[in-house]
Design a protein around this motif. Sequence first.
Motif, mmCIF file in Angstrom:
data_model
loop_
_atom_site.group_PDB
_atom_site.id
_atom_site.type_symbol
_atom_site.label_atom_id
_atom_site.label_comp_id
_atom_site.label_asym_id
_atom_site.label_seq_id
_atom_site.Cartn_x
_atom_site.Cartn_y
_atom_site.Cartn_z
ATOM 1 N N ARG A 51 0.842 -1.199 0.000
ATOM 2 C CA ARG A 51 0.000 0.000 0.000
ATOM 3 C C ARG A 51 0.868 1.235 0.000
ATOM 4 N NH1 ARG A 51 -3.654 -2.109 4.837
ATOM 5 N NH2 ARG A 51 -1.551 -2.382 5.580
ATOM 6 N N GLN A 52 0.484 2.182 -0.827
ATOM 7 C CA GLN A 52 1.245 3.424 -0.919
ATOM 8 C C GLN A 52 1.143 4.195 0.384
ATOM 9 O OE1 GLN A 52 0.467 5.682 -4.455
ATOM 10 N NE2 GLN A 52 1.424 7.493 -3.617
ATOM 11 N N ARG A 53 2.297 4.725 0.840
ATOM 12 C CA ARG A 53 2.342 5.542 2.051
ATOM 13 C C ARG A 53 2.407 7.006 1.660
ATOM 14 N NH1 ARG A 53 7.263 3.336 5.488
ATOM 15 N NH2 ARG A 53 8.213 3.998 3.562
ATOM 16 N N ARG A 115 6.787 5.617 -1.894
ATOM 17 C CA ARG A 115 7.083 4.682 -0.808
ATOM 18 C C ARG A 115 5.833 3.887 -0.475
ATOM 19 N NH1 ARG A 115 11.065 5.435 -2.672
ATOM 20 N NH2 ARG A 115 12.940 6.338 -1.815
ATOM 21 N N TYR A 116 6.045 2.626 -0.125
ATOM 22 C CA TYR A 116 4.949 1.694 0.127
ATOM 23 C C TYR A 116 5.158 0.965 1.439
ATOM 24 C CZ TYR A 116 3.411 2.165 -4.711
ATOM 25 O OH TYR A 116 2.938 2.655 -5.899
ATOM 26 N N GLU A 117 4.047 0.483 1.994
ATOM 27 C CA GLU A 117 4.119 -0.524 3.038
ATOM 28 C C GLU A 117 4.273 -1.829 2.273
ATOM 29 O OE1 GLU A 117 0.858 -0.519 5.788
ATOM 30 O OE2 GLU A 117 0.806 1.665 5.814
#
Length: 158
Positions: A51-53, A115-117
Amino acid sequence: MRPLFLIALVVLTSSPVAAQRSKRRCPDALVDSSAGGVPVYQACQVDREARQRGNAPRLEWTPPAGSLRDGSCFRADVRFVVDTLGVPEVATIRDVTVSNVDFEQAVRDVIPRLRYEPAQLNGARVRQIVTYQQSAAVRVISGSSPSGRPSSSRPPRC
């Protein structure tokens, strides 16, 4: 008797067994030879998707003046791998749908700053293929109203 059957049917279709069956229809994980044989998963193969942060960085792009018309839409859908730290792997970027090469390049330039989770499978972080979509609608205003302000029409939806 009939309500009991419906309840049993609902329970069976929402059970973990049914979830496992739907995951089995997903293709096998890809093995990325360029990353030393580390598997790359699709969203349907992981327990928690990447998931996108935060907010996506702004695109540095100006629409091409020669081809503009009111209601112009630009779209770029690209795929890439998000690693186990949540960072996009730039070497894996692939075009899916592109309406303008300059817009596509602007989208590609933003990807390294995303950035992603990371995705997770069985509690471990894994690499996952994600699709990143961007679109832009252009509204051309020519002339003005008697008050000197642009008309209040809505921009196009892409």
